[in-house]
Design a protein around this motif. Sequence first.
Motif, mmCIF file in Angstrom:
data_model
loop_
_atom_site.group_PDB
_atom_site.id
_atom_site.type_symbol
_atom_site.label_atom_id
_atom_site.label_comp_id
_atom_site.label_asym_id
_atom_site.label_seq_id
_atom_site.Cartn_x
_atom_site.Cartn_y
_atom_site.Cartn_z
ATOM 1 N N MET A 2 0.658 -1.127 0.236
ATOM 2 C CA MET A 2 0.169 -0.357 0.112
ATOM 3 C C MET A 2 0.872 1.203 -0.565
ATOM 4 O O MET A 2 0.887 2.665 -1.122
ATOM 5 C CB MET A 2 -0.833 0.096 1.465
ATOM 6 C CG MET A 2 -1.686 0.879 1.293
ATOM 7 S SD MET A 2 -3.005 1.042 2.922
ATOM 8 C CE MET A 2 -3.728 2.696 2.877
ATOM 9 N N GLY B 202 -7.193 -0.871 1.057
ATOM 10 C CA GLY B 202 -6.431 -0.086 2.432
ATOM 11 C C GLY B 202 -7.263 -0.284 3.689
ATOM 12 O O GLY B 202 -6.858 -0.297 4.491
ATOM 13 N N ASN C 130 -9.243 0.293 -5.040
ATOM 14 C CA ASN C 130 -7.678 0.182 -3.790
ATOM 15 C C ASN C 130 -8.549 0.399 -2.911
ATOM 16 O O ASN C 130 -7.544 0.630 -0.999
ATOM 17 C CB ASN C 130 -7.393 1.252 -4.997
ATOM 18 C CG ASN C 130 -6.062 0.697 -5.489
ATOM 19 O OD1 ASN C 130 -5.837 -0.616 -5.133
ATOM 20 N ND2 ASN C 130 -5.701 2.412 -6.146
#
Length: 1639
Positions: free
Chosen positions: A1002, A1028, A1024
Motif C-alpha cells: 500500500m 486500504g 484500492n
Amino acid sequence: WVAMTSEEEEGPSVATSTAATPSAAAISRAATAVSRGDGFEEEEVVECDEEDGSSDTSVLVVPYPELVPVVFFCLKQTTFPRSWCIRMVSSPYPFRKTRVSMMVILLNCVTLGMYQPCENIDCSSDRCQILQAFDAFIYIFFALEMVIKMVALGIFGRRSYLGDTWNRLDFFIVMAGMVEYSLDLQNVNFTAIRTVRVLRPLKAINRVPSMRILVNLLLDTLPMLGNVLLLCFFVFFIFGIIGVQLWAGLLRNRCYLEENFTLLPRPYYMADEDDERPFICSLPVDNGIMSCSDVPARREGGRACCLDKDDALYRQSLGLSPEPLTNGSVSVAGLCVNWNRYYTRCHTGHSNPHKGAINFDNIAYAWIVIFQVITLEGWVEIMYYVMDAHSFYNFIYFILLIIVGSFFMINLCLVVIATQFSETKQREHQLMQEQRARCTSSSTLASEPGDCYEALFQLVCHCLRKARRQAVALFYTLRGKPRGFRGVGRGRGGGEGRERKANGRDGRPPCPHHNKPDHASPGQPMALAATAAATSVSDGCRRCAAALMLADGVGPVRSAAAGGESEEGAVEETDREGVQPGVSEKGKKDQDGARRHGGCSPRKRCTELWHNTRMKLWGIVESKYFNRGIMIAILINTISMGIEHHEQPEELTNVLEICNIVFTSMFSLEMILKLTAFGSFSYLRNPYNVFDGVIVIISVCEIVGQSDGGLSVLRTFRLLRVLKLVRFMPALRRQLVVLMKTMDNVATFCMLLMLFIFIFSILGMHIFGCKFSLKTETGDTVPDRKNFDSLLWAIVTVFQILTQEDWNVVLYNGMAATSPLAALYFVALMTFGNYVLFNLLVAILVEGFQAEGDANRSYSDDDRSSSNFDESERHDSIKLSGEPTGFCHNLLKATYYTMFFQFFLFLYLCFRVQKMTEVYKPDWCESREEWSVYLFSPRNKFRLLCQSIIAHKLFDYVVLAFIFLNCITVALERPRILQGSLERLFLTISNYIFTAIFVTEMTVKVVSMGLYLGEKAYLRSSWNILDGFLVFVSLIDIVVSMAGGAKILGVLRVLRLLRTLRPLRVISRAPGLKLVVETLITSLKPIGNIVLICCAFFIIFGILGVQLFKGKFYYCVGFDVKNITNKSDCLAANYRWIHHKYNFDNLGQALMSLFVLASKDGWVNIMYHGLDAVGIDQQPLTNNNPWMLLYFISFLLIVSFFVLNMFVGVVVENFHKCRQHQEVEEAKRREEKRQRRMEKKRRKAQKLPYYASYGHIRLAIHTLCTSHYLDLVITFIICINVITMSLEHFSQPRSLETALKYCNYFFTSTFVIEATLKLVAFGFRRFFKDRWNQLDLAIVLLSVMGITLEEIEINASLPINPTIIRIMRVLRIARVLKLLKMATGMRALLDTVVQALPQVGNLGLLFMLLFFIYAALGVELFGELVCNADYPCEGMSRHATFENFGMAFLTLFQVSTGDNWNGIMKDTLRECPPGHPGADYGCHAGLQFISPLYFVSFVLTAQFVLINVVVAVLMKHLDDSNKEAQEDAEMDAEIELELAQGGLCCMMGGIGAIAGATGAAASGAGVGGACVGGGVSSAIAAGTVAGGPRGVGVMAPPRDGGGGGGGAAAHEGHARHRCRLYSPAQVRGLLDFPENNHL
C-alpha cells in the motif's frame, strides 16, 4: 380486448349449407375448425374472407370441400346421418369449445374429486353408487361425442378425426374406458386402466384457447428438450454405472454381534426402533469413515451405561433380572448393561436404508438415487451413508453430479424453454401482425392490446353509456316524445351529438372545435398545454389533440366541467366505430369548458367557484409535498402495524387502535380530496386510485364492524396499504408493471398448473390412497401427514412434492407401501411439474423483462397522469436506463462506498476539509499539487523506484501469491487452537508478516500514485479503497492484540472476522472475475427493486402471520402429552413448555420464518405447526385449522414461485445489458471466423483429395470407414454395450457374470478392429488429428488393459489390488462418449456448455471466493458448537460441522444447495442453557443475531443471485450457438451450390477473352453461353483431370485477386486453362451489372 367471434352469422350459414353454398374461405375455415372438433368460432386469429372469383366446380358438388367426400365407404356429405353429424359438430351446441362439453368435463372433475380411497374399497355405499352412475353417463357422453365426430369427419386422413392430436387423446381416453367397462363385466379389477380416467380433465385444455397455446408452446420445445433429456440419460447412465460398480451392496453393511452371542434379540445394532436412519459401517477391505468401534454407548436416563455382560450373567445366575430395575425402569442412571459394545462384526446384511429405497444394488435403484441427488433434496444423507461405508473421498462423485446435473442440466432445461418461449411468442405476434396487415379489420384486435385495466374501464363505460341511452329512449317512448328530444336548453348539444354520430359512420368525424378560439383552460399546467398542442391528431385539430391527451387522464381539465354536466357527458356520448370512446366525450366536455370560458352561455357564480375550488384541490393533490406526506403516513402506519407482538402491554394495544383510526381517517380524507379534484370518472381511471379506494372502504368497514365485535377478517386488508408505497417509487413501479404485463400468461399458467396438480392428486389417490401409515410411540397406527387419503391432502402433498421439500420421504413411503415402480409416479410428477411447468413460469417472467422497454413506452402516459415523483428523479431514471457501461462503472463505485461506510465517512470529511481549506491554501500546497502526499516530487528517486516496481509485470503476480498464502493461513485458523501452542505461534507470526507485506504494498502504491489528489490517486479506485480498508483493519487488529487481547475479546473477535475478507483482494487482480463482479454490482439496483417488492410482500405476510399465530407456536415436551391441553397442565406435570425455533411471535421472528418458507426448505414443518395451532397457551392439535393452508400456500405461490423467480429475469436482462458493448466485437470476430472457414472449405473442395493415390484395398477400407452405415453399426453396438454394462447388479448369478465377460470381449475386439481399420484408412497423422479418433484409441487401450489385468488376477500370476481392477471396470464407461459423435443436437448443447465454461469458470472462482470467506467466518463463529446426545442437533451432525475449514466448506455447499440449511441455522440459534458456562456448550448470546444474518445473506447470494447468473450465461451462449449453427448450415448450402455449378459455370479462357473484348453486352451473353454450351465439356475435362477414385470432379483453384482488365483474364484463361467457380448469387450479379466485365 374483446374479439368479435361472429358466431351468429357463421353458425346458420353452415347449418343451411345444402341450400346456399358458402365462400371457399369460410368453408376451409369451417373444415379446419371441425377437424379440430370444437366449432368454427375457435380461431382467434383475424380471418379475411377472400372471395375467389373463379369458383371451383367441386364447391358446387360438395357442400364441404375440405372434408372427406365419403366416409365408411357409403356416407356422403349429404347422406342423412352424416349431414346431421356435420351439423351437430359445426353448430354452437353441444360440442362447441365451451357450453355442454366443458360442463361435462367440469362435472367429471367433481366426480373424480369426490372419490374417497379409504371408504370406496368395495363400493357398497349409496354415494359410491351415485358416483358410478355419473361416471357411466360421462363416459357415454364422451363416446357419443367421439362417434359423432368420426361420422362427420371420417377416421383416418389429414383432415379427419384422428388427424388432430387432441382428438387422438380423446380417442385414447374413450378406448381405455371401454376396456375398463368390459373388464368390469368379467369381474376383473385392473387398477392401471381405471387410472386412465384421470386424464379426462386434459380434454379441458383444448377447450381453453390460451391454455392450448401454452401447451403447444411446450410441445414446440420438445425437440430441444429431447436433447436435454438425452444428455440426462448420459449423465444417468455414466453416474449410475459408476455407482453400481463402486457401491453395490455397501449400504447393507451393519454391525452384527460377536459369534455365538445370544443374549440380545436384535441381530445387529439399530440406532432407533424402525431403523429409519441406520448405522452403516465400513468393511475391513474398504476405508470408510465409520467402523463398528464407533457404535455409541447405550444410554439410559441421560447417562451412558457402565455394566457389561459378565454382570448381567452373574445377576441371571442369582435369578435376578439382567439389569437393576425399579417400577420397570432403570433405578440408578448408568447402572445398566452397555450392550452396544458387543456389536463388533461389520457384515453385509439384508436391508437397505429408508425402507430399502436408497441403494446402488442395481442400475434402477441407482437412477432413483441420482434423481434424488439432482433434485437436491436429502442428497447429503445419501452422501454420508456412502462416505461411512466406502471412503471419505466419495463426496467428489456427489459434488460433480450436482454441478453437472443440477447446476447445468436442469438450468439448461430452463434456458431451452425460455429461449423457445420468446421465439414462439415472437412468431405468434408476427403472424397476428401479418394477418392484421392483410385485412384491416374494424375489430378491436386491429389496435394494439394496451393496458388491460384501461380496456376494461373503457368497456364498463361503454356498457354504462349504452344502458343510459336505452333507458332514456325507453323513458321518452313511454312519455310519447320523439326519440331525439332532449328537453329545453339542451337541443343544441343533442343535435350536435346526433350530427357527429351520423358523420362518424363514414370515416373521420368532423371536428367540433374548428370555429372555436384555441386556448387552454387557465388552471391547466403549461407543460400539458404544450404537449396537447404538439400532439396534433391527423386531421390537424389541436382541440381534438388536447381532448385525446385528456382521454389518457392528463391534467385537470378532463374534470373541469361542472359535476352533473361531466357525468352527463360521460354517458350521453355515442360509441362510434374506429374512434376511441374517450375522444368524443372528452371533446364534448372540453367544448363545454370552452363555451363557458368564452362566455357563449351564462353560467352561475357557484359553478365558477366550484370549478376554481377543484382546480386548487387538483394543485394540492398533485403536489409533491402532499404525496410525500402520504408516503410518510404509510411508512409510519406500516411500522405501527409491525410492532405488534406476543405478550405486548395493554397500553400498546390501545395506542395501536387509536393509530389505526387516525391513519384510516387520513387515507379517507386523501380519497375524498382526490375524488373532488379529479371527479369520479377520472379518479376511477387510474388503477392505483381504485386500489387505494378499496383499501379505505375496507378499513372504514373494519372500524365500524369492530365496535360490534365482529369482522376481524378485514384487519388483514389493512396490510395492503404497504403496497401503496409502490406508486411513489418509479423504478419499483416499472418492475410491477412487468409483473402486471405477464399476468395474463401467468393466469393461464396457473390454470395449467391447477389442472396438472388436480390430475396427479387424483392419480395419487388411486395409487396410494389409504396406504401411508405411521406407528406412534404408544403403538397406535395413524396416517402419515403426507398422504393421499382425501382430495385436499392429495393436493397439498402434490404441491409439496412440486416445491421439492421432503418429497423423498413421500417417495420412500410410496415405494414401501406399493412397489418400487411407484418411483415412476414421483419422477414423472417432479419432471413435468418442476422442470417443465415451473420453468415455463420462469420463461414467462424472463420474457416479460426482456420486453420491458415496450412496457415502459406503453406505460409512460400513466406515469405522466399521476406524476408522483420529481422531474429530477425522472431525468435520473432516464439517464440510468441509457448507457449501460458508464452506469455500470458509477454504480460499482457507489456500492463500494456504501460497503465500507467508515472509510467513506473519513474520506468525505477529508473532502469537506479540502473544500474549506482551498480558499486558505498556502502557496506550498499549490506548488506541490503534483507531489505525492505533499512529500515526494514527481522526480523524487524513491517515488520513481516505487513507480518502476509497480510497473513491473511480476508485481501483481507476487502480490497475488502472497494473497493466496495468506488465504491458506486464514483457512488454518480455528477457535480450538491452544494459546501458546506451536500452531498458534506460527499463525500469529505469519499474520504479522502478511500485514507487513500488505502495508508495504500500500505504501509503495501511495508513494507512486498519491493518496487522494490527482486523477490516478490510490483512493480514486474502489478496489484500492477495499485494499486500504483491509490493511487498516489488520493494523488495528495487531495493535489491539498487543495491547492485551483478553480485556477486549469482543473487539478482537470482530477484527479477526474482518480478516477473513482478505481474499476479496483477488478480485481486482483477475480480469474475468472483475467483469463478473461488476456485472453483478450493476444488477444490484434492479435486484434491489425486486428485493423491495419481496420486502413489501414479506412485511404484509409477516404482519398477517403475527396477527394469526402470535403466541400459538408453543408446545409441551414430555413423556406422555396426550392428555395435556394447555400451558398450566404442562407445567403441572413437570414438563417443559417451549416454542418452535421458527415462530410468528413478533415481526422479526415472522420474517425469519417466512424467509425459510420462501427458500422452500423446511416449509412443510412450519406449515404443520401453523395448521396445528389452537390458541395462545394452548397445546396444539393435529390439523386443528386446515384453512391456514391458504396462508402458507398463497405465500409460496406469490413469493417463492412468482416474485423470487423475477430474480432470474432481472439478472438475465442485466447480464445482456452489460454484454451489449461486447456484442459488436463478437459479431466482427464471428464474421472473420466465418470467412476463414468459408475459404478453407472452398480450398478443400477444389483440392485433390488425399485418398486419390490410394490402392484398391486401402481405398475400399477408406470408403468403409467414412460411410455413414459404419457409424450407425458402431452406435448400435455401443448402445448394446451400455445395456450389458448396466445389467450388472448386487449378488448377480455366476452365469450372468460369465455372459457379461464374453460380451465385453466381443465389444472390445469390435472397437480394436474399428480403430485398426481407421488407422489403415487415414494414416497416423490424419488419424490423430481427429479428436474422436483419439478418444477411440484411448477407449481401446483402457479396455485391453482392463481385460489383461482381470486375466492376470484370475490366474493369480501377480498380486493386484482389486481397487485398480474396479477402476478399470469403471473407466469402460468412456465408451458411452462415442455416442456423442452421432447425436448432433446433443453435441450442440454440450458445445454451448463448453463455450460458456470460461465465464462459468469466473463464476466458479467467485463461488469459491464466497465459500472461502463464509467458511472462514463460519469456523470463527460456529467452530465450537457441539452436537452429541446431551445437545442434539437437527441439521448439524458428525459430518456437517464448522470444526475446521474443510468441513465448513462442505457444509456450506450443502447450504447452497438448500438441503436442510434451516436445520443447520436452527442449531446455531440455540440458547445457552441456564447454569452452564457458554464455553463448553459452544454458544454465546451474540449468535442469536449474527447467525440469521450469516445464513440469510449466504443463501441469498448463493441460491438466488449466482445460480441465476449461470442461467444468464447459458442463455447467452445457447443463443450464440444457435446463430452459429444457422451460419454453418448457410455456408454448407452455399458451398454445395458452388460445387454443383462448378461443372456448369466453369468459364474457359476463350469466353473470358470474348468477354474482355466485347464489353457489357457480350459479357452477359458469354456468361449465358458458358453456362449452357460449355457445361458438358468442362465437366468432362474436370472429371478426367481429377482422375479420382469415384470419378469426383475437382477444379483447380483460381488465382486470387484476378480482377483487373478483361485482357489479363483472357490471357490467363488461354495460358493456364483454369476454371473458376461462381456461386449463383455471383453469376446473377454479373448478369445484372454489365460494367463487371472482368470475367
